[in-house]
Design an enzyme around this catalytic site. Structure first.
Site: not given
Ligand code: ARG
Length: 261
Positions: A78, A123, A214
């Site tokens: 992503h 992912d 992420s």
């Molecule tokens: N989707 C997020 C990013 O793009 C990561 C989120 C992780 N969240 C969590 N509560 N562990 O950075």
């Protein structure tokens, strides 16, 4: 005379008390500033996790990643799904957003066909770099081939937010979180999404990854066992952090590395 000196003594004590209070609140402020990054983690001040890289896109910080070879990075799909490869850079050998470290362009972004943008299933992505990172500047991390036992405490690092509202952390942050059973995690996410066999969850009170983390590594037993993927809010006791389970995408990574040898 007596009254005055007594008054003075009280004044002195009051001053001490005030100073102590100021000191304590300053200390608290400083701790909040320095220590509570990722969420509930601490600053990384030595280059001890030198497989860590950060991704930059069109000049801005994007995501984390891990060097698994001198010219290959594992990150989250992503993070790189909609990017133009020529605007993507990876920075190795740095633990602060202000230091450039070693910068490399990306030659190829490999995203598995099983990756689903809507559900964030599978992912994972492999980036093949345009040039190698010198061996003196990093240590590649090995992949955790087998599923991680529930309860294992794992390291998560990144430049992500330290709470739901803040901005990215300039200094790399680390936090240790225990792995939860997938069944428990599925129940917790029941109303939100499906936790598939390509996902694993980890959480502890007040400790979590957050936006900006992420793509970065979750390291269990010294090996790359997870990739920061998603969550609802950050460090919300109802919703654990969700990570891509490396053991379940192991063959995709291995075959990709083999293909771009
Ligand atoms: N989707 C997020 C990013 O793009 C990561 C989120 C992780 N969240 C969590 N509560 N562990 O950075």
């Amino acid at each position: 005379m007596y009254l005055v000196s007594k008054h003075n003594a009280m004044g002195f004590q009051l001053q001490l008390l005030l100073q102590l209070m100021l000191y304590l609140s300053l200390d608290q402020l400083l701790c909040a500033e320095i220590d509570e990054r990722i969420v509930g983690g601490t600053s990384v001040t030595e280059k001890k996790y030198d497989y860590f890289v950060r991704l930059r896109y069109q000049g801005v910080f994007l995501c984390g990643g891990s060097l698994v070879r001198n010219n290959a990075v594992v990150t989250a799909a992503h993070c790189v799904n909609d990017v133009r490869v020529k605007d993507l850079r990876i920075h190795a050998d740095t633990i602060n957003l202000k230091d450039k470290g070693i910068v490399r362009r990306v030659k190829t972004v490999v995203i598995p066909s099983l990756y689903n943008e809507r559900t964030t299933n599978y992912d994972v992505a492999v980036l093949i770099l345009a040039a190698t990172v010198p061996n003196a500047n990093f240590t590649a991390i090995q992949l955790h081939k087998t599923p991680v036992a529930v309860g294992t405490k794992c390291l998560v690092i990144g430049h992500g937010m330290t709470n739901d509202k803040e901005q990215d952390s300039t200094q790399l942050q680390e936090v240790w979180v225990p792995v939860l059973s997938r069944a428990v995690c599925q129940l917790m996410y029941l109303r939100v999404t499906r936790i598939t066999r390509y996902m694993m969850c980890a959480a502890d009170a007040g400790k979590d990854s957050c936006s900006g983390d992420s793509g970065g590594p979750m390291v269990c037993n010294g090996k790359l066992a997870g990739i920061v993927s998603f969550g609802v809010e950050c460090a919300d006791p109802r919703y654990p952090g969700v990570y891509t389970d490396i053991s379940s995408v192991y063959s995709f990574i291995e075959s990709t590395l083999e293909k771009y040898k």
